[in-house]
Design an enzyme around this catalytic site. Structure first.
Site, PDB file in Angstrom:
ATOM      1  CD  GLU A 198      -2.941  -1.180   2.316  1.00 50.44           C
ATOM      2  OE1 GLU A 198      -2.900  -0.293   3.184  1.00 50.44           O
ATOM      3  OE2 GLU A 198      -3.720  -2.139   2.372  1.00 50.44           O
TER       4      GLU A 198
ATOM      5  CG  HIS B 229      -8.812   5.775   1.381  1.00 53.13           C
ATOM      6  ND1 HIS B 229      -8.702   5.517   0.026  1.00 53.13           N
ATOM      7  CD2 HIS B 229      -8.228   4.737   2.011  1.00 53.13           C
ATOM      8  CE1 HIS B 229      -8.083   4.349  -0.135  1.00 53.13           C
ATOM      9  NE2 HIS B 229      -7.786   3.854   1.050  1.00 53.13           N
TER      10      HIS B 229
ATOM     11  NE  ARG C  30      -4.399   5.481   2.860  1.00 57.06           N
ATOM     12  CZ  ARG C  30      -4.914   4.641   3.704  1.00 57.06           C
ATOM     13  NH1 ARG C  30      -5.534   5.086   4.763  1.00 57.06           N
ATOM     14  NH2 ARG C  30      -4.814   3.354   3.500  1.00 57.06           N
TER      15      ARG C  30
ATOM     16  CG  HIS D 299      -9.867   6.268   5.448  1.00 54.23           C
ATOM     17  ND1 HIS D 299     -10.826   5.304   5.240  1.00 54.23           N
ATOM     18  CD2 HIS D 299      -8.701   5.603   5.700  1.00 54.23           C
ATOM     19  CE1 HIS D 299     -10.275   4.103   5.351  1.00 54.23           C
ATOM     20  NE2 HIS D 299      -8.985   4.250   5.645  1.00 54.23           N
TER      21      HIS D 299
ATOM     22  NE  ARG E  59      -4.605   5.273   9.296  1.00 59.77           N
ATOM     23  CZ  ARG E  59      -5.130   4.288   8.565  1.00 59.77           C
ATOM     24  NH1 ARG E  59      -4.809   3.033   8.829  1.00 59.77           N
ATOM     25  NH2 ARG E  59      -5.971   4.533   7.599  1.00 59.77           N
TER      26      ARG E  59
HETATM   27  P1  FAD Z   1     -13.982   0.651  15.613  1.00 61.48           P
HETATM   28  O1  FAD Z   1     -13.621  -0.602  14.941  1.00 61.48           O
HETATM   29  O2  FAD Z   1     -14.567   1.731  14.786  1.00 61.48           O
HETATM   30  O3  FAD Z   1     -15.011   0.314  16.766  1.00 61.48           O
HETATM   31  C1  FAD Z   1     -15.627   1.331  17.505  1.00 61.48           C
HETATM   32  C2  FAD Z   1     -16.712   0.715  18.337  1.00 61.48           C
HETATM   33  O4  FAD Z   1     -17.196   1.674  19.268  1.00 61.48           O
HETATM   34  C3  FAD Z   1     -17.937   0.272  17.557  1.00 61.48           C
HETATM   35  O5  FAD Z   1     -18.364  -0.944  18.094  1.00 61.48           O
HETATM   36  C4  FAD Z   1     -18.973   1.353  17.835  1.00 61.48           C
HETATM   37  O6  FAD Z   1     -20.299   0.935  17.731  1.00 61.48           O
HETATM   38  C5  FAD Z   1     -18.608   1.687  19.259  1.00 61.48           C
HETATM   39  N1  FAD Z   1     -19.026   3.000  19.744  1.00 61.48           N
HETATM   40  C6  FAD Z   1     -18.718   4.214  19.250  1.00 61.48           C
HETATM   41  N2  FAD Z   1     -19.233   5.184  20.027  1.00 61.48           N
HETATM   42  C7  FAD Z   1     -19.871   4.549  21.038  1.00 61.48           C
HETATM   43  C8  FAD Z   1     -20.613   4.986  22.155  1.00 61.48           C
HETATM   44  N3  FAD Z   1     -20.821   6.278  22.417  1.00 61.48           N
HETATM   45  N4  FAD Z   1     -21.156   4.066  22.980  1.00 61.48           N
HETATM   46  C9  FAD Z   1     -21.000   2.745  22.730  1.00 61.48           C
HETATM   47  N5  FAD Z   1     -20.309   2.278  21.696  1.00 61.48           N
HETATM   48  C10 FAD Z   1     -19.747   3.167  20.860  1.00 61.48           C
HETATM   49  N6  FAD Z   1      -7.003   0.245   9.047  1.00 61.48           N
HETATM   50  C11 FAD Z   1      -6.023  -0.648   8.807  1.00 61.48           C
HETATM   51  O7  FAD Z   1      -5.066  -0.728   9.592  1.00 61.48           O
HETATM   52  N7  FAD Z   1      -6.098  -1.455   7.725  1.00 61.48           N
HETATM   53  C12 FAD Z   1      -7.124  -1.420   6.838  1.00 61.48           C
HETATM   54  O8  FAD Z   1      -7.159  -2.183   5.887  1.00 61.48           O
HETATM   55  C13 FAD Z   1      -8.163  -0.485   7.054  1.00 61.48           C
HETATM   56  N8  FAD Z   1      -9.197  -0.382   6.192  1.00 61.48           N
HETATM   57  C14 FAD Z   1     -10.237   0.461   6.503  1.00 61.48           C
HETATM   58  C15 FAD Z   1     -11.363   0.484   5.672  1.00 61.48           C
HETATM   59  C16 FAD Z   1     -12.450   1.254   6.006  1.00 61.48           C
HETATM   60  C17 FAD Z   1     -13.654   1.290   5.112  1.00 61.48           C
HETATM   61  C18 FAD Z   1     -12.424   2.042   7.192  1.00 61.48           C
HETATM   62  C19 FAD Z   1     -13.602   2.883   7.571  1.00 61.48           C
HETATM   63  C20 FAD Z   1     -11.292   2.039   7.997  1.00 61.48           C
HETATM   64  C21 FAD Z   1     -10.196   1.252   7.658  1.00 61.48           C
HETATM   65  N9  FAD Z   1      -9.066   1.214   8.472  1.00 61.48           N
HETATM   66  C22 FAD Z   1      -8.067   0.325   8.205  1.00 61.48           C
HETATM   67  C23 FAD Z   1      -9.039   1.922   9.738  1.00 61.48           C
HETATM   68  C24 FAD Z   1      -9.395   0.923  10.853  1.00 61.48           C
HETATM   69  O9  FAD Z   1     -10.392   0.047  10.386  1.00 61.48           O
HETATM   70  C25 FAD Z   1      -9.888   1.599  12.098  1.00 61.48           C
HETATM   71  O10 FAD Z   1      -9.010   2.634  12.468  1.00 61.48           O
HETATM   72  C26 FAD Z   1      -9.940   0.581  13.236  1.00 61.48           C
HETATM   73  O11 FAD Z   1     -10.742  -0.516  12.849  1.00 61.48           O
HETATM   74  C27 FAD Z   1     -10.492   1.222  14.481  1.00 61.48           C
HETATM   75  O12 FAD Z   1     -10.712   0.230  15.433  1.00 61.48           O
HETATM   76  P2  FAD Z   1     -11.341   0.640  16.805  1.00 61.48           P
HETATM   77  O13 FAD Z   1     -11.508  -0.609  17.584  1.00 61.48           O
HETATM   78  O14 FAD Z   1     -10.566   1.746  17.385  1.00 61.48           O
HETATM   79  O15 FAD Z   1     -12.770   1.269  16.412  1.00 61.48           O
HETATM   80  C1  SIN Z   2      -7.321   0.494   2.463  1.00 61.30           C
HETATM   81  O1  SIN Z   2      -7.555  -0.691   2.312  1.00 61.30           O
HETATM   82  O2  SIN Z   2      -7.013   1.265   1.556  1.00 61.30           O
HETATM   83  C2  SIN Z   2      -7.431   1.064   3.837  1.00 61.30           C
HETATM   84  C3  SIN Z   2      -6.188   0.841   4.563  1.00 61.30           C
HETATM   85  C4  SIN Z   2      -6.086   1.752   5.731  1.00 61.30           C
HETATM   86  O3  SIN Z   2      -6.902   2.640   5.924  1.00 61.30           O
HETATM   87  O4  SIN Z   2      -5.130   1.567   6.476  1.00 61.30           O
END
Ligand code: FAD
Ligand code: SIN
Length: 542
Positions: free
Chosen positions: A116, A246, A292, A353, A388
């Site tokens: 990537e 993104h 990015r 993103h 990032r």
């Molecule tokens: P999340 O996985 O977003 O979980 C947050 C949780 O908190 C959810 O369950 C939500 O419902 C809950 N929540 C929020 N507010 C509240 C509240 N007030 N009360 C109760 N619950 C609440 N990163 C990578 O490293 N590699 C990738 O390939 C990648 N691809 C991505 C693709 C997409 C489409 C997106 C959107 C992001 C991507 N990212 C990627 C970024 C990465 O997915 C996120 O940064 C990461 O998953 C965040 O994890 P987290 O556990 O911090 O939050």
């Molecule tokens: C992607 O698959 O392009 C998302 C990867 C990331 O947000 O780290």
């Protein structure tokens, strides 16, 4: 209702779930989550997890790429820690049942490592283009099987319960912090009741804040709740001006900015204008695989120059067999919108993103409020700096959840379960709202003003306009918030307004352009003055 637990976790993405699996050995765990348990950014992650797994790769190279993307603001010690601890944490994921894609090479089976933007090596371990879904599936299965973990779905964290709020004594139970967290008030969306969750340790794992912007790759849960809650409680917030856009989300009125993974460019996808001209060579020697911020800004500029609505991303030259096997989810989703990516280029645009800043933590995920930890996208750990590196966030969440669990185990004596007397949630004289239009109108206005004034490129004038508008909107929201019975929509509106305010404030403080922050009035990087984090706290300036 009052619910007592040893560990309260707000959020069921990778950060919350992996922390839960670790601390459950020590005591009872309550996970509250806003919607159903799977709904999270984690569940939609496509590209994968950046981790050094190949003999052709090295920690030094992953560290260097992370520092380069971060444009002078990464904390080097944190980068070294995350990169070197990464393989053990990813190994643990596999022990928990996550299956990553493998391939045959010279008679041997190896991980199929993807590439990537900003990475000088192939180092992205993935499950086709559905990495997040696979990770979330395995973690939820483990959590559901654990007798000490309870999941509360459709429960929204409203505010943290901190000692200073209820006038408790300064007893920090051995902690050197100014304040202590004892849990959170949580809205049960189905019953409309607000419960008091009391906990010895609380973890904010609420993910990102993409919904602050009109166009975002993020799911609807991403309203920055953890950042807003921590800020209201007096925790330090850092670097939220660094919003990652993104470069490639599907351009289609009904596609809700569906992400087209950077891995598509990693496998040779090229960017072109509508008239077929390529342009990335004018912007960076790594062309489509530049960091990015560079690619998103290049697309933004080209769209402004040409007046077109989108640019094209073309992977069709890799052939239908490869493309459908490597990107089954992207192929399927694009097909539902009428695009066959094995034959034709895809129309794409940038969208918000990832938020690189968040709640300040130390190397163990501890915030500056005692007993309060933050992990995952909601935290600012020092890893990402001003931008990032792709696929470093799932890795960061795993490493910090592990370290936070170790720290919580050391710090908290769960046998010492004395909780202070905490007042129940007081709805005051609130009545049912008869004007929900205020919520939907303000919601749309905030997201539009952030997109137009505080987007990929900003200026001092735009920031001043944005700051004026957000102040007015916040006044209106405050009034509405205290007069009407609380709902999930209202909680989220208040939080996106708070996070928007914090982004604008941080962007106004930083008088330079660096990484993801680009202000046309200060187009250059100023290492002498600004090679430092932007830290803000309630009631204080920077
Ligand atoms: P999340 O996985 O977003 O979980 C947050 C949780 O908190 C959810 O369950 C939500 O419902 C809950 N929540 C929020 N507010 C509240 C509240 N007030 N009360 C109760 N619950 C609440 N990163 C990578 O490293 N590699 C990738 O390939 C990648 N691809 C991505 C693709 C997409 C489409 C997106 C959107 C992001 C991507 N990212 C990627 C970024 C990465 O997915 C996120 O940064 C990461 O998953 C965040 O994890 P987290 O556990 O911090 O939050
Ligand atoms: C992607 O698959 O392009 C998302 C990867 C990331 O947000 O780290």
């Amino acid at each position: 209702m009052e619910i007592k637990t040893d560990f309260l976790i707000i959020g069921s993405g990778i950060a919350g779930l992996s922390f839960a699996l670790k601390v459950a050995a020590l005591g009872s765990v309550a996970i509250v989550t806003k919607k159903d348990r799977l709904e999270s950014s984690t569940n939609y992650a496509q590209g994968g997890i950046a981790v050094v797994m190949s003999p052709d790769d090295s920690f030094a190279s992953h560290i260097e790429d992370t520092l380069t993307a971060g444009d002078g603001l990464c904390h080097k010690d944190v980068v070294e820690m995350v990169v070197t601890e990464g393989p053990a944490r990813v190994g643990e994921l596999m022990e928990w049942g996550v299956e990553f894609t493998r391939r045959e090479e010279n008679g041997k089976t190896e991980f199929d490592l993807g590439r990537e933007g900003g990475h000088s090596k192939r180092r992205i371990i993935h499950a086709k283009d559905l990495t997040g879904e696979e990770v979330e599936r395995a973690l939820i299965a483990k959590v559901e099987a654990h007798p000490r973990i309870a999941i509360f779905e459709n429960h929204v964290g409203i505010d943290l319960i901190t000692q200073s709020k209820f006038g408790g004594s300064g007893d920090a139970r051995g902690s050197d912090k100014n304040d202590l967290c004892w849990g959170a008030y949580v809205l049960d969306v189905k019953s409309g009741e607000v419960h008091t969750f009391l906990a010895s340790v609380s973890l904010l794992a609420t993910g990102g804040a993409g919904k602050v912007y009109r166009y975002t790759s993020n799911p609807d849960i991403a309203t920055g709740d953890g950042i807003a809650m921590a800020y209201r409680s007096g925790a330090s917030i850092a670097n939220v001006e660094f919003i990652q856009f993104h470069p490639t989300c599907l351009y289609h009125p009904e596609a809700k900015s569906f992400l087209i993974s950077e891995a598509v460019r990693g496998e040779g996808g090229t960017l072109k204008l509508k008239n077929g001209t390529s342009f990335m060579e004018q912007y960076h020697p790594m062309k489509e695989l530049a960091p990015r911020d560079v690619v998103a800004r290049a697309i933004d500029l080209e769209l402004k120059k040409s007046g077109d609505d989108y640019v094209l991303l073309d992977i069709s030259h890799r052939g239908a067999d490869f493309v459908t096997k490597r990107f089954p989810n992207i192929c399927r989703t694009c097909r539902t919108f009428g695009y066959d990516i094995t034959k034709n280029p895809i129309p794409v645009v940038p969208a918000a993103h990832y938020i690189c800043g968040g709640v300040c933590t130390d190397k163990n995920g501890e915030t500056d409020i005692g007993r309060l930890y933050a992990c995952g996208e909601t935290a600012c750990t020092g890893l990402h700096g001003a931008n990032r590196l792709a696929s470093n966030s799932l890795l960061e969440a795993l490493v910090f959840a592990h370290r936070a669990a170790l720290e919580a185990a050391r710090e908290v004596r769960v046998e010492d379960r004395e909780f202070p007397q905490v007042p129940a949630w007081d709805p005051g004289n609130a009545v049912d709202s008869d004007e929900s239009v205020v919520v939907s109108h303000n919601w749309d206005e905030i997201r539009s003003l952030m997109w137009n004034y505080v987007g990929i490129v900003t200026s001092d004038k735009r920031l001043i306009r944005a700051q004026r508008r957000i102040a007015l909107l916040q006044e209106e929201i405050r009034e509405y918030y205290w007069n009407f019975i609380i709902t999930k929509d209202l909680i989220e509106l208040r939080n996106i307004a708070t996070v928007a305010e914090l982004i604008i404030r941080c962007a106004q403080v930083r008088k330079e352009s660096r990484g993801l922050h680009y202000n046309i009035d200060f187009p250059f990087k100023d290492d002498k003055t600004w090679r430092r984090d932007t830290i803000i706290q309630k009631g204080s300036g920077e």
